[in-house]
Write an enzyme that holds these catalytic residues in place. Structure first.
Site, PDB file in Angstrom:
ATOM      1  N   ASP A 258     -13.219   7.111   6.173  1.00 56.78           N
ATOM      2  CA  ASP A 258     -11.888   6.531   6.330  1.00 56.78           C
ATOM      3  C   ASP A 258     -11.177   6.675   4.983  1.00 56.78           C
ATOM      4  O   ASP A 258     -11.570   6.060   3.992  1.00 56.78           O
ATOM      5  CB  ASP A 258     -12.043   5.053   6.726  1.00 56.78           C
ATOM      6  CG  ASP A 258     -10.699   4.353   6.914  1.00 56.78           C
ATOM      7  OD1 ASP A 258      -9.663   4.920   6.498  1.00 56.78           O
ATOM      8  OD2 ASP A 258     -10.694   3.240   7.462  1.00 56.78           O
TER       9      ASP A 258
ATOM     10  N   HIS B 156     -13.798  -1.450   6.527  1.00 60.88           N
ATOM     11  CA  HIS B 156     -12.637  -2.133   7.116  1.00 60.88           C
ATOM     12  C   HIS B 156     -12.937  -2.673   8.521  1.00 60.88           C
ATOM     13  O   HIS B 156     -13.757  -2.097   9.256  1.00 60.88           O
ATOM     14  CB  HIS B 156     -11.504  -1.114   7.198  1.00 60.88           C
ATOM     15  CG  HIS B 156     -10.169  -1.675   7.537  1.00 60.88           C
ATOM     16  ND1 HIS B 156      -9.674  -1.683   8.817  1.00 60.88           N
ATOM     17  CD2 HIS B 156      -9.215  -2.246   6.762  1.00 60.88           C
ATOM     18  CE1 HIS B 156      -8.465  -2.217   8.820  1.00 60.88           C
ATOM     19  NE2 HIS B 156      -8.163  -2.570   7.586  1.00 60.88           N
TER      20      HIS B 156
ATOM     21  N   SER C  82     -11.042  -0.682   0.601  1.00 63.28           N
ATOM     22  CA  SER C  82      -9.699  -1.255   0.628  1.00 63.28           C
ATOM     23  C   SER C  82      -9.561  -2.550  -0.156  1.00 63.28           C
ATOM     24  O   SER C  82      -8.470  -2.883  -0.600  1.00 63.28           O
ATOM     25  CB  SER C  82      -9.260  -1.471   2.072  1.00 63.28           C
ATOM     26  OG  SER C  82     -10.153  -2.334   2.742  1.00 63.28           O
TER      27      SER C  82
ATOM     28  N   ASN D 209       0.822  -1.211   0.000  1.00 63.15           N
ATOM     29  CA  ASN D 209       0.000   0.000   0.000  1.00 63.15           C
ATOM     30  C   ASN D 209       0.860   1.266   0.000  1.00 63.15           C
ATOM     31  O   ASN D 209       0.344   2.361   0.163  1.00 63.15           O
ATOM     32  CB  ASN D 209      -0.917   0.001   1.224  1.00 63.15           C
ATOM     33  CG  ASN D 209      -1.842  -1.206   1.233  1.00 63.15           C
ATOM     34  OD1 ASN D 209      -2.409  -1.569   0.219  1.00 63.15           O
ATOM     35  ND2 ASN D 209      -1.972  -1.840   2.391  1.00 63.15           N
TER      36      ASN D 209
ATOM     37  N   GLU E 180     -15.926   4.489   3.696  1.00 59.82           N
ATOM     38  CA  GLU E 180     -14.545   4.708   3.248  1.00 59.82           C
ATOM     39  C   GLU E 180     -14.553   5.540   1.982  1.00 59.82           C
ATOM     40  O   GLU E 180     -15.471   5.409   1.174  1.00 59.82           O
ATOM     41  CB  GLU E 180     -13.871   3.349   2.980  1.00 59.82           C
ATOM     42  CG  GLU E 180     -13.701   2.568   4.260  1.00 59.82           C
ATOM     43  CD  GLU E 180     -13.066   1.191   4.075  1.00 59.82           C
ATOM     44  OE1 GLU E 180     -12.513   0.903   3.007  1.00 59.82           O
ATOM     45  OE2 GLU E 180     -13.149   0.410   5.028  1.00 59.82           O
TER      46      GLU E 180
ATOM     47  N   LYS F 168      -0.139   4.014   4.533  1.00 60.41           N
ATOM     48  CA  LYS F 168      -0.348   3.588   3.144  1.00 60.41           C
ATOM     49  C   LYS F 168       0.496   4.496   2.235  1.00 60.41           C
ATOM     50  O   LYS F 168       1.699   4.372   2.231  1.00 60.41           O
ATOM     51  CB  LYS F 168      -1.835   3.601   2.805  1.00 60.41           C
ATOM     52  CG  LYS F 168      -2.692   2.820   3.836  1.00 60.41           C
ATOM     53  CD  LYS F 168      -2.788   1.339   3.574  1.00 60.41           C
ATOM     54  CE  LYS F 168      -3.165   0.499   4.769  1.00 60.41           C
ATOM     55  NZ  LYS F 168      -4.577   0.440   5.115  1.00 60.41           N
TER      56      LYS F 168
ATOM     57  N   HIS G 248      -7.003   4.744   1.838  1.00 61.78           N
ATOM     58  CA  HIS G 248      -6.474   4.491   0.495  1.00 61.78           C
ATOM     59  C   HIS G 248      -6.700   5.663  -0.456  1.00 61.78           C
ATOM     60  O   HIS G 248      -6.453   5.547  -1.648  1.00 61.78           O
ATOM     61  CB  HIS G 248      -7.076   3.210  -0.081  1.00 61.78           C
ATOM     62  CG  HIS G 248      -6.727   2.005   0.731  1.00 61.78           C
ATOM     63  ND1 HIS G 248      -5.549   1.325   0.558  1.00 61.78           N
ATOM     64  CD2 HIS G 248      -7.364   1.401   1.757  1.00 61.78           C
ATOM     65  CE1 HIS G 248      -5.495   0.322   1.431  1.00 61.78           C
ATOM     66  NE2 HIS G 248      -6.577   0.361   2.177  1.00 61.78           N
TER      67      HIS G 248
HETATM   68  C1  PLP Z   1      -5.068  -0.132   6.517  1.00 65.03           C
HETATM   69  C2  PLP Z   1      -6.403   0.389   6.854  1.00 65.03           C
HETATM   70  C3  PLP Z   1      -6.696   0.864   8.138  1.00 65.03           C
HETATM   71  C4  PLP Z   1      -5.755   0.704   9.279  1.00 65.03           C
HETATM   72  O1  PLP Z   1      -4.681   1.556   9.212  1.00 65.03           O
HETATM   73  P1  PLP Z   1      -3.336   1.158   9.964  1.00 65.03           P
HETATM   74  O2  PLP Z   1      -2.619   2.434  10.088  1.00 65.03           O
HETATM   75  O3  PLP Z   1      -2.655   0.152   9.124  1.00 65.03           O
HETATM   76  O4  PLP Z   1      -3.734   0.588  11.295  1.00 65.03           O
HETATM   77  C5  PLP Z   1      -7.922   1.441   8.346  1.00 65.03           C
HETATM   78  N1  PLP Z   1      -8.839   1.514   7.372  1.00 65.03           N
HETATM   79  C6  PLP Z   1      -8.608   1.044   6.139  1.00 65.03           C
HETATM   80  C7  PLP Z   1      -9.659   1.166   5.104  1.00 65.03           C
HETATM   81  C8  PLP Z   1      -7.385   0.453   5.843  1.00 65.03           C
HETATM   82  O5  PLP Z   1      -7.164  -0.041   4.641  1.00 65.03           O
END
Ligand code: PLP
Length: 384
Positions: free
Chosen positions: A207, A134, A182, A48, A178, A236, A210
């Site tokens: 969120d 997620h 993801s 990522n 989101e 990411k 990505h």
């Molecule tokens: C990776 C991810 C997270 C978590 O983030 P980290 O910093 O790795 O704990 C949260 N939400 C989504 C959609 C993700 O892909």
């Protein structure tokens, strides 16, 4: 009573029978896209680190310098003595980038979610999430004690229906989705959700794990932006580690007292925050770099005969766990790491290859994986 190990061995055997057991594969990352596995150098479509910033010279230099000045660890939680000066700098930077009045850094994106959601909603409240959010959002919603309902993926009629029939019986209401999903790589209709939140007196949380550094900033702000609570991660595209929540000053001030994952966990190491600061400077200033992952993903979908990518993530659905594992194995034999994603990370019978495109991928590598996908007829299966 059987011993613990006997019970666990039994569970592992059951998982193996369903091709659902997971194991770590040691993978050394040499750059954003070149990795070492079993003594072989492979090209990864599985990281990522969309911009290759984890290995960027300025990011690494900033990280080293922070260790020299502040040491390796933070020493305590942020409320005690862990709040070193770099926190304020990164918080100001991400707030400016997201065009919000304030921001709060957490230990990770996961910690940001499980700290924030239960701080804002609890018993008597309603949390509505997209079906495909997620795990950190699902876990956080459960932890909150609120009534949790999930609307069909990106289905705004279903979301409205749930609001119409359930909003009134609950005190507060939080809608969570989101910006970029993801495991599917598609995007949420944020503007519609914003309007729904307004109509039903709900709060909207997004969120952007990505989206940051991949979707155009204006787009990301039109998309993730405007939500009351904008969460994301530096793990990411920023190539570092750590989560954030952006929003109003009262939101951030309140989280400092109410988010348990912030209060009861040690602050991020200074070197990690310094890396995020350096990475965010690059993300904010280098538009040519940040447009490449999406561009590369779209080159792939075009070559593979698939609908155009909407983000840096492109799933190739193979349905069965064993098929997804075999496909990942075949790609690895040909020199490419592509993860096979299985339930419970994705719904049952939607096991898939998940391609993640980086700014650092060469045209030749993209052509090669697209050719394998076509040759194997994997795309036909997606449309079947
Ligand atoms: C990776 C991810 C997270 C978590 O983030 P980290 O910093 O790795 O704990 C949260 N939400 C989504 C959609 C993700 O892909």
């Amino acid at each position: 009573m059987p011993a613990l190990d006997d019970i666990l061995r039994e569970k592992l055997l059951l998982l193996e029978a369903r091709h659902a057991r997971r194991e770590f594969k040691e993978t050394g990352r040499l750059t954003g896209v070149r990795v070492m596995r079993n003594g072989r150098e492979l090209i990864s479509f599985s990281c990522n680190d969309y911009l290759g910033l984890s290995h960027h010279p300025e990011v690494k230099a900033a990280s080293k310098q922070a260790i020299e000045i502040y040491g390796a660890g933070a020493g305590a939680s942020r409320l005690v003595t862990g709040n070193h000066p770099l926190h304020a700098e990164l918080e100001a930077q991400i707030a400016v980038y997201k065009r919000t009045p304030a921001a709060c850094i957490f230990g990770s994106g996961y910690l940001a979610s499980i700290g924030t959601i239960p701080a804002l909603a609890g018993a008597g409240d309603l949390i509505l999430t997209d079906k495909l959010v997620h795990a950190c959002i699902i876990d956080a919603a459960k932890l909150s004690g609120a009534t949790v309902m999930r609307f069909a993926h990106n289905n705004m009629e279903h979301c409205r229906m749930l609001l119409e029939s359930n909003r009134r019986e609950h005190h507060h209401c939080l809608i969570v989705t989101e910006t970029v999903f993801s495991m599917d790589g598609d995007r949420a209709p944020i503007q519609v959700l914003k309007a729904l939140a307004k109509e039903f007196d709900a709060w909207l949380m997004t969120d952007d794990a990505h989206g940051l550094g991949v979707l155009p900033r204006s787009n990301s702000n039109k998309g993730g932006g405007g939500a009351d609570i904008q969460m994301g991660t530096f793990s990411k595209a920023a190539g570092s580690y750590g989560g954030y929540v952006c929003g109003s000053k009262p939101l951030v001030d309140y989280l400092k007292t109410a988010a348990r994952s912030l209060i009861f966990s040690t602050a991020l190491p200074p070197a990690t925050i310094a890396a995020s600061i350096a990475a965010m400077k690059i993300i904010a200033s280098d538009g040519t770099l940040t447009e490449k992952p999406l561009h590369n993903a779209q080159a792939f979908t075009s070559l593979a005969g698939m609908p155009p990518a909407m983000s840096a993530i492109v799933p190739v659905i193979l349905k069965d766990n064993d098929k997804a594992l075999a496909a990942a194995q075949l790609l690895e034999e040909r020199g490419f790491v592509v993860s096979a994603i299985r339930p419970p990370s994705v719904p049952e019978h939607t096991a898939r290859l998940r391609f993640a495109f980086s700014a650092l991928h060469d045209k030749a590598d993209i052509e090669a994986v697209a050719a394998i996908v076509r040759e194997q007829g994997w795309v036909c299966e997606l449309q079947a």
